[in-house]
Design an enzyme around this catalytic site. Structure first.
Site, PDB file in Angstrom:
ATOM      1  N   ASN A   1      33.566  23.170  29.495  1.00 29.41           N
ATOM      2  CA  ASN A   1      34.300  23.005  30.644  1.00 29.41           C
ATOM      3  C   ASN A   1      35.856  22.643  30.428  1.00 29.41           C
ATOM      4  O   ASN A   1      35.968  21.866  29.518  1.00 29.41           O
ATOM      5  CB  ASN A   1      33.353  22.110  31.535  1.00 29.41           C
ATOM      6  N   VAL A   2      36.568  23.227  31.552  1.00 26.85           N
ATOM      7  CA  VAL A   2      37.852  22.722  31.310  1.00 26.85           C
ATOM      8  C   VAL A   2      37.998  21.562  32.351  1.00 26.85           C
ATOM      9  O   VAL A   2      39.285  21.039  32.473  1.00 26.85           O
ATOM     10  CB  VAL A   2      38.924  23.901  31.743  1.00 26.85           C
TER      11      VAL A   2
ATOM     12  N   HIS B   1      37.029  24.633  25.030  1.00 30.14           N
ATOM     13  CA  HIS B   1      37.965  25.427  25.693  1.00 30.14           C
ATOM     14  C   HIS B   1      38.882  24.827  26.386  1.00 30.14           C
ATOM     15  O   HIS B   1      39.799  25.598  27.163  1.00 30.14           O
ATOM     16  CB  HIS B   1      36.884  26.482  26.851  1.00 30.14           C
TER      17      HIS B   1
ATOM     18  N   CYS C   1      53.320  24.468  25.552  1.00 27.21           N
ATOM     19  CA  CYS C   1      54.519  25.153  25.762  1.00 27.21           C
ATOM     20  C   CYS C   1      54.356  26.418  25.075  1.00 27.21           C
ATOM     21  O   CYS C   1      54.094  26.525  23.637  1.00 27.21           O
ATOM     22  CB  CYS C   1      55.555  24.340  25.225  1.00 27.21           C
TER      23      CYS C   1
ATOM     24  N   CYS D   1      57.556  26.102  21.958  1.00 24.70           N
ATOM     25  CA  CYS D   1      57.445  25.127  20.705  1.00 24.70           C
ATOM     26  C   CYS D   1      55.926  24.680  20.620  1.00 24.70           C
ATOM     27  O   CYS D   1      55.594  24.044  19.555  1.00 24.70           O
ATOM     28  CB  CYS D   1      58.369  23.977  21.034  1.00 24.70           C
TER      29      CYS D   1
ATOM     30  N   CYS E   1      58.879  23.141  29.708  1.00 26.36           N
ATOM     31  CA  CYS E   1      58.684  22.270  28.634  1.00 26.36           C
ATOM     32  C   CYS E   1      60.159  21.674  28.423  1.00 26.36           C
ATOM     33  O   CYS E   1      61.261  22.218  28.709  1.00 26.36           O
ATOM     34  CB  CYS E   1      58.334  23.004  27.225  1.00 26.36           C
TER      35      CYS E   1
ATOM     36  N   CYS F   1      61.866  21.692  25.927  1.00 28.19           N
ATOM     37  CA  CYS F   1      62.707  22.617  25.146  1.00 28.19           C
ATOM     38  C   CYS F   1      63.066  23.789  26.018  1.00 28.19           C
ATOM     39  O   CYS F   1      63.774  24.659  25.484  1.00 28.19           O
ATOM     40  CB  CYS F   1      61.663  23.104  23.840  1.00 28.19           C
TER      41      CYS F   1
ATOM     42  N   GLY G   1      23.201  23.754  31.532  1.00 28.91           N
ATOM     43  CA  GLY G   1      24.051  24.462  32.536  1.00 28.91           C
ATOM     44  C   GLY G   1      24.945  25.387  31.874  1.00 28.91           C
ATOM     45  O   GLY G   1      26.217  25.272  32.285  1.00 28.91           O
TER      46      GLY G   1
ATOM     47  N   ALA H   1      21.022  20.096  37.207  1.00 28.34           N
ATOM     48  CA  ALA H   1      21.333  19.102  36.208  1.00 28.34           C
ATOM     49  C   ALA H   1      21.147  17.756  36.922  1.00 28.34           C
ATOM     50  O   ALA H   1      20.844  16.578  36.229  1.00 28.34           O
ATOM     51  CB  ALA H   1      22.787  19.285  35.637  1.00 28.34           C
TER      52      ALA H   1
HETATM   53  N1  APR Z   1      22.718  22.529  36.901  1.00 30.00           N
HETATM   54  C1  APR Z   1      22.439  23.140  35.842  1.00 30.00           C
HETATM   55  N2  APR Z   1      22.834  24.450  35.634  1.00 30.00           N
HETATM   56  C2  APR Z   1      23.212  25.099  36.472  1.00 30.00           C
HETATM   57  C3  APR Z   1      23.442  24.626  37.695  1.00 30.00           C
HETATM   58  C4  APR Z   1      22.885  23.276  38.068  1.00 30.00           C
HETATM   59  N3  APR Z   1      23.122  22.585  39.289  1.00 30.00           N
HETATM   60  N4  APR Z   1      23.820  25.648  38.860  1.00 30.00           N
HETATM   61  C5  APR Z   1      23.915  26.711  38.010  1.00 30.00           C
HETATM   62  N5  APR Z   1      23.695  26.533  36.805  1.00 30.00           N
HETATM   63  C6  APR Z   1      23.684  27.255  35.600  1.00 30.00           C
HETATM   64  C7  APR Z   1      23.444  28.764  35.804  1.00 30.00           C
HETATM   65  O1  APR Z   1      22.328  29.201  35.896  1.00 30.00           O
HETATM   66  C8  APR Z   1      24.125  29.435  34.316  1.00 30.00           C
HETATM   67  O2  APR Z   1      23.103  29.456  33.381  1.00 30.00           O
HETATM   68  O3  APR Z   1      24.940  26.999  34.689  1.00 30.00           O
HETATM   69  C9  APR Z   1      25.047  28.248  34.071  1.00 30.00           C
HETATM   70  C10 APR Z   1      26.681  28.647  34.123  1.00 30.00           C
HETATM   71  O4  APR Z   1      26.789  29.657  33.275  1.00 30.00           O
HETATM   72  P1  APR Z   1      28.415  30.351  33.194  1.00 30.00           P
HETATM   73  O5  APR Z   1      28.808  30.594  34.823  1.00 30.00           O
HETATM   74  O6  APR Z   1      28.262  31.709  32.475  1.00 30.00           O
HETATM   75  O7  APR Z   1      29.284  29.222  32.761  1.00 30.00           O
HETATM   76  P2  APR Z   1      29.287  28.958  31.097  1.00 30.00           P
HETATM   77  O8  APR Z   1      28.041  29.301  30.302  1.00 30.00           O
HETATM   78  O9  APR Z   1      29.874  27.605  31.165  1.00 30.00           O
HETATM   79  O10 APR Z   1      30.635  29.769  30.701  1.00 30.00           O
HETATM   80  C11 APR Z   1      30.958  29.720  29.352  1.00 30.00           C
HETATM   81  O11 APR Z   1      32.627  31.436  29.846  1.00 30.00           O
HETATM   82  O12 APR Z   1      34.170  32.082  31.352  1.00 30.00           O
HETATM   83  C12 APR Z   1      34.133  31.570  30.300  1.00 30.00           C
HETATM   84  O13 APR Z   1      35.628  29.888  29.448  1.00 30.00           O
HETATM   85  C13 APR Z   1      34.506  30.272  30.350  1.00 30.00           C
HETATM   86  O14 APR Z   1      33.499  27.871  29.497  1.00 30.00           O
HETATM   87  C14 APR Z   1      33.424  29.342  30.230  1.00 30.00           C
HETATM   88  C15 APR Z   1      32.547  30.050  29.322  1.00 30.00           C
END
Ligand code: APR
Length: 287
Positions: A102-103, A161, A169, A172, A193, A195, A232, A276
């Site tokens: 996650n970001v 990520h 930047c 630089c 930036c 620079c 998740g 979660a």
């Molecule tokens: N609790 C737990 N899991 C959940 C919930 C919840 N409340 N709601 C949804 N989910 C689950 C979904 O079922 C799915 O399996 O979270 C997951 C999210 O999957 P993605 O949307 O594919 O996200 P992620 O796996 O984090 O993506 C990976 O893809 O787009 C790029 O860089 C981005 O970091 C990201 C990467």
């Protein structure tokens, strides 16, 4: 579910070292959209227009506009019970590493909440133990807060990520925290930036390499972990998604929490089908 919860707790308690691996789903209950689930960002937006270096070169204004919008969504979100439970558990048990795709900054904010709660109960471990006795005066509260912030840092995630609240930047390479509102109405006003180079969000876009240090630290921790708690993530995006194989391949156990199907279902020792915020506090309580 109870038998599975007990089994998950047992596997985690038995493991000397644990890796917690999270994706967008851990923040879903805080109001952060996932990517591929119902209402996911990639259902509405095109990653090739918003999340590649080519897209940024083509139209940096559009890309900043979108990240500016995501930041505003995040600013209105709060850590949920899963973020806080993960941090509280890590602060109390030690020997755990948090790795996130996650970001957003909800793990860090959840860690501050958890650490403050423990400090107020006088239960913060290690150097922070006993700082500022419960119920003391202002000085004690200040000492407790300082101890809690230091403790929260100690359980900060390894970010695979990047972070939406940092910028880099394009000339630089300098990185810095960048939380301000972005005026993306015209290119001349986009963030720059010192620079003079154009800043870009410090996130990993499709087609880009992951930060080497973070990747090495995360995969190293996964390879030496007795258990991996996956929360998740659909497990669709590599190389990050390969982290769980490191633990399983080294004989470690895998616990998966997700309401939907994931790429890890076949290798899970315990599979908990749920959100979660509802399931994770139950697994980590006294684990
Ligand atoms: N609790 C737990 N899991 C959940 C919930 C919840 N409340 N709601 C949804 N989910 C689950 C979904 O079922 C799915 O399996 O979270 C997951 C999210 O999957 P993605 O949307 O594919 O996200 P992620 O796996 O984090 O993506 C990976 O893809 O787009 C790029 O860089 C981005 O970091 C990201 C990467």
């Amino acid at each position: 579910m109870t038998a599975d919860l007990d089994r998950a707790r047992e596997l985690l308690a038995r493991a000397e070292r644990v890796v917690v691996f999270t994706g967008a789903g851990v923040s879903a209950e805080s109001g952060v959209p996932t990517f591929r689930g119902p209402g996911g960002l990639w259902k509405t937006f095109r990653p090739d227009q918003l999340a590649t270096p080519e897209a940024f070169a083509r139209d940096p204004r559009l890309v900043w506009e979108w990240y500016g919008w995501r930041r505003e969504v995040l600013a209105a979100c709060r850590p949920n019970l899963a973020h806080v439970a993960i941090a509280r558990w890590m602060l109390q048990r030690g020997g755990a590493t948090l790795v996130t795709q996650n970001v957003d900054d909800l793990h860090e904010r959840g860690a501050v909440e958890a650490a403050l709660g423990l400090a107020r109960q006088g239960c913060l471990r290690g150097a922070a133990a006993g700082v500022g006795c419960p119920g003391g005066g202002e000085a004690d509260e200040a000492a407790r807060r300082a101890a809690a912030f230091a403790a929260a840092e100690s359980v900060a995630p390894i970010r695979l990520h990047g972070s939406i609240f940092h910028a880099r930047c394009t000339r630089c390479g300098a990185r810095r925290e960048h939380r301000g509102r972005v005026d993306a109405s015209n290119e001349a006003d986009l963030p720059r930036c010192a620079c003079g180079g154009l800043l870009r969000p410090d996130v990993v876009w499709f087609g880009e390499a992951l930060p080497e240090g973070a990747l090495r630290a995360a995969f190293g921790a996964a390879a030496s972990a007795g258990a991996c708690l996956v929360i998740g993530t659909a497990g669709a995006v590599h190389p990050a998604a390969g982290l769980v194989d490191e633990t399983a391949g080294a004989g470690g156990r895998v616990v998966v929490v997700d309401p939907g199907e994931t790429a890890y279902d076949g290798m899970a020792d315990v599979r908990l089908w749920g959100a979660a915020g509802e399931v994770v506090p139950g697994i980590l309580r006294d684990a």
